[in-house]
Design an enzyme around this catalytic site. Sequence first.
Site, PDB file in Angstrom:
ATOM      1  N   LYS A  74     -13.360  -4.156  10.967  1.00 15.61           N
ATOM      2  CA  LYS A  74     -13.943  -3.185  10.041  1.00 15.61           C
ATOM      3  C   LYS A  74     -15.379  -2.844  10.432  1.00 15.61           C
ATOM      4  O   LYS A  74     -15.807  -1.693  10.348  1.00 15.61           O
ATOM      5  CB  LYS A  74     -13.885  -3.731   8.614  1.00 15.61           C
ATOM      6  CG  LYS A  74     -12.453  -3.907   8.101  1.00 15.61           C
ATOM      7  CD  LYS A  74     -12.431  -4.805   6.860  1.00 15.61           C
ATOM      8  CE  LYS A  74     -11.020  -4.992   6.319  1.00 15.61           C
ATOM      9  NZ  LYS A  74     -10.970  -6.070   5.312  1.00 15.61           N
TER      10      LYS A  74
ATOM     11  N   GLU B 100      -3.595 -15.915   3.676  1.00 13.34           N
ATOM     12  CA  GLU B 100      -2.301 -15.976   4.352  1.00 13.34           C
ATOM     13  C   GLU B 100      -1.963 -17.424   4.712  1.00 13.34           C
ATOM     14  O   GLU B 100      -2.840 -18.291   4.766  1.00 13.34           O
ATOM     15  CB  GLU B 100      -2.360 -15.178   5.662  1.00 13.34           C
ATOM     16  CG  GLU B 100      -2.836 -13.761   5.530  1.00 13.34           C
ATOM     17  CD  GLU B 100      -1.725 -12.801   5.118  1.00 13.34           C
ATOM     18  OE1 GLU B 100      -0.538 -13.152   5.283  1.00 13.34           O
ATOM     19  OE2 GLU B 100      -2.043 -11.712   4.617  1.00 13.34           O
TER      20      GLU B 100
ATOM     21  N   GLY C 247     -11.060  -1.203   1.496  1.00 11.36           N
ATOM     22  CA  GLY C 247     -10.065  -0.747   0.516  1.00 11.36           C
ATOM     23  C   GLY C 247     -10.436   0.538  -0.181  1.00 11.36           C
ATOM     24  O   GLY C 247     -10.605   1.582   0.452  1.00 11.36           O
TER      25      GLY C 247
ATOM     26  N   VAL D 231       0.838  -1.208   0.000  1.00  9.50           N
ATOM     27  CA  VAL D 231       0.000   0.000   0.000  1.00  9.50           C
ATOM     28  C   VAL D 231       0.872   1.257   0.000  1.00  9.50           C
ATOM     29  O   VAL D 231       0.629   2.198  -0.759  1.00  9.50           O
ATOM     30  CB  VAL D 231      -0.974   0.003   1.208  1.00  9.50           C
ATOM     31  CG1 VAL D 231      -1.775   1.298   1.235  1.00  9.50           C
ATOM     32  CG2 VAL D 231      -1.904  -1.207   1.160  1.00  9.50           C
TER      33      VAL D 231
ATOM     34  N   VAL E  65       9.346   5.304   5.785  1.00  4.23           N
ATOM     35  CA  VAL E  65      10.025   4.589   6.860  1.00  4.23           C
ATOM     36  C   VAL E  65       9.854   3.092   6.643  1.00  4.23           C
ATOM     37  O   VAL E  65       8.732   2.609   6.464  1.00  4.23           O
ATOM     38  CB  VAL E  65       9.438   4.974   8.233  1.00  4.23           C
ATOM     39  CG1 VAL E  65      10.145   4.213   9.342  1.00  4.23           C
ATOM     40  CG2 VAL E  65       9.523   6.475   8.450  1.00  4.23           C
TER      41      VAL E  65
END
Lengths: 425, 425
Positions: free
Chosen positions: B200, B185, B129, B12, B41
């Site tokens: 969410k 995952e 999203g 992202v 970062v």
Amino acid sequence: MIKVAIIGVGTVGSSVANILKKNAKIIEARSGKKIVPVIGVVKNLNKKRDVDIELTDDINEVLDRDDIDIYIELMGGVENAYNVVKKILKKGKTVITANKALLAYHRYELQQEARVLDTSIGIEASVAGGIPVVKALREGLSANQILAIKGIINGTCNFILSKMMNEKANFKHTLEEAQKLGYAEADPTFDVGGFDTAHKLLILASIAYGVDAKPEDILIEGIENISPEDIYFANDFEYNIKLLGIAKKIGKKVELRVHPALVPKDKMLAKVDGVMNGVSIVGDSVGETMYYGAGAGGDATASAVIADIIDIVREDKSSPMLGYIYSPDKEKLTLMPQKDIETKYYVRVKVKDEIGVLAKISKLLQEHKISVDSFLQKPEIKENDYTTLFFSTHTCKESDIQKALEKIANLEFMLEKPMIIRIED
Amino acid sequence: MIKVAIIGVGTVGSSVANILKKNAKIIEARSGKKIVPVIGVVKNLNKKRDVDIELTDDINEVLDRDDIDIYIELMGGVENAYNVVKKILKKGKTVITANKALLAYHRYELQQEARVLDTSIGIEASVAGGIPVVKALREGLSANQILAIKGIINGTCNFILSKMMNEKANFKHTLEEAQKLGYAEADPTFDVGGFDTAHKLLILASIAYGVDAKPEDILIEGIENISPEDIYFANDFEYNIKLLGIAKKIGKKVELRVHPALVPKDKMLAKVDGVMNGVSIVGDSVGETMYYGAGAGGDATASAVIADIIDIVREDKSSPMLGYIYSPDKEKLTLMPQKDIETKYYVRVKVKDEIGVLAKISKLLQEHKISVDSFLQKPEIKENDYTTLFFSTHTCKESDIQKALEKIANLEFMLEKPMIIRIED
């Protein structure tokens, strides 16, 4: 306290007044201020209305008042409304309008007026009723280059087409039913002819592309010529038929067009059924998003009007940002000429059932660089000596197919003008 | 010029930096200012990244800089992110976050911090999203009492369930396929267990209702126990199975729950297929609206992050209005206890195929005031001496059905614990 005047207290106007009262507490919590409808302007004071605000038939008295903060224009029509909205803006006051015809003709001029006078126009209610699609396009997707907008934004047409698809019914009969149910007007031309869709499309296209066009400038076809045979073909090839308003960016040009289209049944847009609206917006970052809901009706449209009020009050300033149609590429994007539009086509031709028909049609198509994708002739669709042929094309140019169809129309075995429906997949 | 720092430059974060460059011109036109990503970062400077901004692994140095206007928090996790976001807010700077876990636990606290310090948090990217559903709920539907929210907001689960429905496949096999395709995952618990959806849902429910709850407080069931028999039943009764996050206002209580649900195939929500997300929001004025699009992915999520940036820059002030989760009824709305939730249920029981089974089950249901709506026993779903029964109930109370099922589970002819799926129609 924010004082609101409602010009035109019909279905939507009554809903605005009633919801402002019914949901006063949450609306105050969300906007930070009390928002009170103080006066409504009507033509006929004797007509009974389901609304509990003061009414007057003197519009000038209301326009001259200095204590009104926000005017809601729901009177409809173009020229009268234009003069009223202009007068309000000149006073430095905010206008919220659901009047898509007004915006289809005067949106840039009114925006400019609002900017110069440091006030604003709210336009959410002008497209797709209660669906916050103006906001989605202007703010929610602001990181994106908008690649395409495809909208089912006329409930009357979608009701008729859905019913025709589901019941394999013909247009005339279904229109009559829609009229009986109150989904279509006595004179349905504005809806079924695609003009209402065109007005809304122009508004969305202005937000996405800043392209300035009038309804007269763009391709508009209605749904009047859709036949049961088209429904038959559509079902056979797994399409639904939808009246779409389409805006597409192709290089520095913007295609704008309104017409019935074959949409593959597995697309979300094809699944928008009955009187509901759906708008698909494709952005270069976000991909395809879709917005669905009631595109008309008093309460749904009032929901959009009041959202605009709350936004303006929240901002706590007369901001040109709300209802501000920005156009980063305005200087550079221009309307794509209709003849240059490229898409796929479905064509229906009614011909005498004789040898050599297919060869002649194929030859003309080939001469115009049109390549056929699929072809259908079903023996059951046949009357006397005539038969109906269907074919779909690969992507080709509007001007090429029109020229080819003109020549095909003149072939001696043709019973009627060829009918086309564009394919959007 | 607005300087942006990106904390966490993964999928992202890279997309945010790249889109800010690629669409710089339109973003400047829309926001009124140049928006420039100046520093990212990362944990590991040696990892190759597809991004063209300066990178550092020293987060404190970036947090200490005075020239950064907006920080994008994309580091993930709860406690670390919490400390970082708090530090940014304390500097009076704006934070935009896609971190739903952080918000599921600390959203009210962080909002309060932002308000006190007159700065803001942008949270659009934390739910669904690229779909601007936070904006739709907070601004687009602000005239409405929100009656219900039902969201398909986990792409992994929707991919698995869609595939199971289409191919009549079992859960384990489909999960493995999803893992191979990168849609799930290696440890899929967070997604398939419903926890991501719960995070969410809590964010959306806070916007609609101001109700403060943590994931531990609400009913969460995953999709792990959906069997091919359930798919069979769903198809037979014209349902799709979807993992839904549901928020409903019932009087002064708010129901919050996450579980697989049977949704009638003709509902728009049932038509949201594959990895896509869809959120249905019902308002008292607007009726049902639905928002559809990609719920994950670098570019789609970045689209939401940048929309928040543009909104903040447009406002031209550190406004607590953006990312401000308002709660008009906060004092009055409380979480509905799980046992009091009322809905319809589908129940699957595997039993020894013997006389009297149905009578015993029916009696227990009746004793718990549960009335059966439909019943199915198909001879083809039968193995050895066992058979599977399916039934659906009329609306009943969660506590009643749980008690009844506990007793049914103890009947001597039961092969396994009864399985339920709630019905949302």
